[in-house]
Design an enzyme around this catalytic site. Structure first.
Site, short mmCIF file in Angstrom:
data_model
loop_
_atom_site.label_atom_id
_atom_site.label_comp_id
_atom_site.label_asym_id
_atom_site.label_seq_id
_atom_site.Cartn_x
_atom_site.Cartn_y
_atom_site.Cartn_z
N THR A 101 0.77 -1.28 -0.13
CA THR A 101 -0.03 -0.05 0.04
C THR A 101 0.94 1.24 -0.15
O THR A 101 0.86 1.89 -0.92
CB THR A 101 -0.75 -0.18 1.28
OG1 THR A 101 -0.21 -0.28 2.41
CG2 THR A 101 -1.93 -0.94 1.07
N ARG A 135 -7.19 -6.95 3.92
CA ARG A 135 -6.31 -6.72 2.79
C ARG A 135 -6.73 -7.26 1.56
O ARG A 135 -6.51 -8.16 1.25
CB ARG A 135 -5.11 -7.60 3.24
CG ARG A 135 -4.20 -7.22 4.52
CD ARG A 135 -3.33 -6.10 4.35
NE ARG A 135 -3.65 -4.83 4.01
CZ ARG A 135 -2.99 -3.78 4.32
NH1 ARG A 135 -1.58 -4.09 4.79
NH2 ARG A 135 -3.22 -2.58 4.23
N PHE A 146 -7.71 2.64 3.09
CA PHE A 146 -8.24 1.53 4.09
C PHE A 146 -7.99 1.79 5.71
O PHE A 146 -8.64 1.45 6.61
CB PHE A 146 -7.29 0.26 4.01
CG PHE A 146 -5.74 0.44 4.00
CD1 PHE A 146 -5.04 0.95 3.06
CD2 PHE A 146 -5.26 0.22 5.07
CE1 PHE A 146 -3.73 1.27 3.13
CE2 PHE A 146 -3.97 0.41 5.10
CZ PHE A 146 -3.18 0.92 4.19
#
Ligand SMILES: Cc1ncc(COP(=O)(O)O)c(C=O)c1O
Length: 441
Positions: A107, A364, A431
């Site tokens: 990420t 995830r 996220f």
């Protein structure tokens, strides 16, 4: 411990995002292994010897020596954590429009690569995207994918090869020594740089020792150093392998690149002898680096992750195989086979597990994957996973028993899960801060 009513309130207040929970509302915290490790008595003792000089702290030189000794790189720049180093290397080594091939994305790494104008390309082997493949090195690069990218775009259009060991988003899966050697050889043919995300490279070394021919009699320390020797530099989140609560670094062998990094660090992190850290943090990191390569430590660490895997396997829970280094990655696609990816099955699983048991995990899957910067569409990873991440030296096997029971109970009632609706989507690394509604409350 909390009551179901308290958790319902806490989860709703957190928008069903486990990153937005207060830690005091969590029973067993498997959100991450990042900075959540227990420091040893020696690390705590080192903290007390912090030399807090602005420039030239003694602890910087201890830390620099530890990185050189354990990882083998020439030049070291401290950063406050991994993404500080990712920022520096991306700014220095990527020209806008260049491609960055990598063994799957991470990420923050990809975010910094894209912010520097890079175009991320996944060149990991296909098995990495398959949760049931038992390939021993699912982190390996597919050399054909890499070569065809180079042939298509030209070597000058490749910023560098971005290699991570182990591969977090694939389930903590290792890269083989054979792979890094082959990638090095290819990079040499085309004059391309090879940089390593060394965040969990000690765990990667354990898997090489266990699985790769010719390495059973080598120490973790020897394997780690050999692996790094095939690369031109590395960035590191010391909050994982190195057993500290905060810290990171960028290491480079090329003196000119190092010069640029050493200069740029003063803009974003701090002077090149502290890089956003206190002297005492660097002292603890130096000790942690040495402790991280102790054979007994790493065997116990990965053994605990495997213990949880064995319990879940015996109960028929679907998760990524083989078990990786730092976590069990539940396969939310199979866990909630009735939920489409647009209902965020992995995010749902993390939310439901917390509601049911107080165990905190992390998504995830599609939420972590973010959006394609060109099209604005959701990236749709094949892997839709919920990570149960084990901090180092913190929990006992009894905690793992409780976690396994909690997951089993959730699996038994899996049909009742309805998924989530995203109600707030932040622009970057969504996220961390996205919020959701849970139909039915
Ligand atoms: C593989 C990998 N690389 C880089 C990072 C970024 O490190 P940090 O969180 O210290 O900024 C992480 C952290 O989760 C990671 O897992």
């Amino acid at each position: 411990m909390t009551t179901p009513e308290e958790r319902a309130e806490a989860a709703a207040a957190a928008g069903y995002n486990t990153f937005l929970l207060r830690s005091e509302d969590v029973y067993i915290d498997l959100l991450t292994d990042s900075g959540t490790n227990a420091m040893s008595d020696r690390q705590w003792a080192a903290l007390m010897l912090g030399d807090e000089a602005y420039a030239g702290s003694r602890n910087f030189y201890e830390f620099e020596a530890a990185v050189r000794e354990t990882y083998g790189y020439q030049h070291v720049v401290p950063t406050h954590q991994g993404r500080g180093a990712e920022h520096l290397i991306s700014q220095i080594a990527i020209r806008p429009g260049q491609f960055v091939p990598a063994n799957m994305y991470f990420t923050t790494t990809r975010e910094h690569q894209e912010r520097a104008g890079g175009v991320f390309v996944d060149v990991i082997i296909d098995e990495a995207h398959d949760p049931v493949s038992e390939h021993p090195f699912k982190g390996d690069v597919d050399l054909e994918k890499l070569e065809s990218l180079i042939a298509r775009e030209g070597a000058g259009q490749i910023a560098y090869v971005s290699l991570a060991g182990t591969v977090n988003m694939a389930g903590g899966q290792p890269v083989s020594m054979g792979c890094v050697r082959a990638v090095r050889a290819l990079c040499d043919v085309y004059g391309i740089l090879l940089f390593l995300d060394a965040t969990r490279m000690v765990e990667n070394a354990f898997f090489i020792q266990e699985r790769e021919a010719g390495y059973a009699d080598k120490t973790i320390a020897e394997i780690l150093k050999e692996f790094c020797s095939y690369t031109d530099g590395a960035w590191m989140s010391a909050k994982k392998d190195s057993l500290v609560n905060i810290g990171g670094w960028l290491a480079l062998n090329d003196p000119q690149l190092f010069d640029e990094a050493r200069n740029l660090v003063v803009v974003f992190e701090g002077l090149h002898t502290y890089g956003g850290l206190a002297g005492r943090d660097m002292a603890a990191m130096a000790v942690g680096i040495a402790e991280s390569v102790q054979e007994d430590h790493i065997r116990a660490r990965i053994g605990q992750v495997r213990y949880l895997g064995e319990l879940l396997d015996a109960a028929g829970i679907p998760f990524v195989k083989p078990v990786g280094g730092h976590a069990i990655f539940l396969d939310a696609r199979r866990f909630y086979s009735h939920l489409a990816q647009d209902k965020f099955p992995a995010q749902t699983l993390a939310a439901e597990l917390y509601l049911d048991s107080g165990v905190r995990s992390m998504e995830r899957g599609i939420v972590s994957a973010g959006r394609d910067p060109q099209t604005g569409e959701h990236n749709r990873p094949r892997l839709e996973l919920t990570r149960l991440t084990i901090p180092r030296r913190v929990y006992t096997q009894a905690h793992m028993d409780i976690v396994a029971e909690a997951v089993e109970a959730l699996y038994a009632g899996r049909d009742s899960a309805k998924g989530l609706v995203m109600t707030y989507e932040p622009r970057y690394l969504r996220f961390f801060q996205a919020r959701f509604d849970r139909p039915g409350g």
